[in-house]
Write a protein that holds these residues in place. Structure first.
Motif, mmCIF file in Angstrom:
data_model
loop_
_atom_site.group_PDB
_atom_site.id
_atom_site.type_symbol
_atom_site.label_atom_id
_atom_site.label_comp_id
_atom_site.label_asym_id
_atom_site.label_seq_id
_atom_site.Cartn_x
_atom_site.Cartn_y
_atom_site.Cartn_z
ATOM 1 N N GLU A 1 0.809 -1.214 0.000
ATOM 2 C CA GLU A 1 0.000 0.000 0.000
ATOM 3 C C GLU A 1 0.847 1.270 0.000
ATOM 4 O OE1 GLU A 1 -2.922 -0.316 3.139
ATOM 5 O OE2 GLU A 1 -3.581 -2.280 2.395
ATOM 6 N N PHE B 1 1.359 1.214 -4.295
ATOM 7 C CA PHE B 1 0.148 1.932 -4.693
ATOM 8 C C PHE B 1 0.416 3.253 -5.408
ATOM 9 C CE2 PHE B 1 -3.627 0.212 -1.965
ATOM 10 C CZ PHE B 1 -3.390 -1.054 -2.435
ATOM 11 N N ASN C 1 -5.695 -0.576 -6.969
ATOM 12 C CA ASN C 1 -5.506 -0.179 -5.574
ATOM 13 C C ASN C 1 -6.783 -0.369 -4.757
ATOM 14 O OD1 ASN C 1 -2.952 0.557 -6.383
ATOM 15 N ND2 ASN C 1 -3.241 2.746 -6.042
#
Length: 150
Positions: free
Chosen positions: A57, A61, A69
């Motif tokens: 993340e 991302f 995502n």
């Protein structure tokens, strides 16, 4: 499948995630007490999976697209929710759901998300990702002692 060298660490984590899923299923097939398996799930979350989700993340991302995502974050959230339920109330159905969701999530990332990244991220950005992963990544040790799956 050939993987960009800078995200191989994440693919190696995925191998251990698939192994986690397999171990849970083996334990369930052998009618191992859910509490024993839940203890392993909690260990795997705290020792490996939580950090892996964070790396994806925070590091990957920003280079990915909103569609991937959103799906991955939703799956991370669902997997974490299942872990919280399992640690509070060990249950064979929850353990089976967790093992299936973890397996399917990893397969999605390996078969859809990583190939997407390969096509859409330039080598300089991959190098930056690789550097950040090397700085934050911890090697997974296969050191859990209760081999309930055997």
């Amino acid at each position: 499948m050939k993987r960009n060298q800078h995200i191989v660490l994440l693919s190696k984590d995925h191998h251990f995630g698939l192994l986690c899923s397999w171990k849970i299923q083996q334990g369930l097939n052998k009618n191992i007490e859910p509490e024993r398996i839940a203890t392993y799930v909690d260990y795997f979350w705290k020792s490996h999976l939580k950090e892996h989700f964070k790396e994806e993340e925070q590091i990957i991302f920003p280079f990915s697209d909103e569609q991937h995502n959103t799906q991955i974050k939703a799956e991370h959230t669902e997997i974490e929710r299942l872990i919280q339920l399992i640690t509070k109330q060990p249950d064979t159905n929850l353990l089976s759901d967790f093992a299936t969701k973890l397996h399917d999530h990893i397969r999605f990332e390996e078969r859809a998300w990583f190939p997407f990244l390969d096509e859409h991220i330039n080598e300089d950005d991959f190098a930056a990702i690789g550097l950040k992963l090397e700085e934050s990544h911890q090697k997974i040790e296969n050191d859990y002692n209760d081999e309930f799956w055997k």
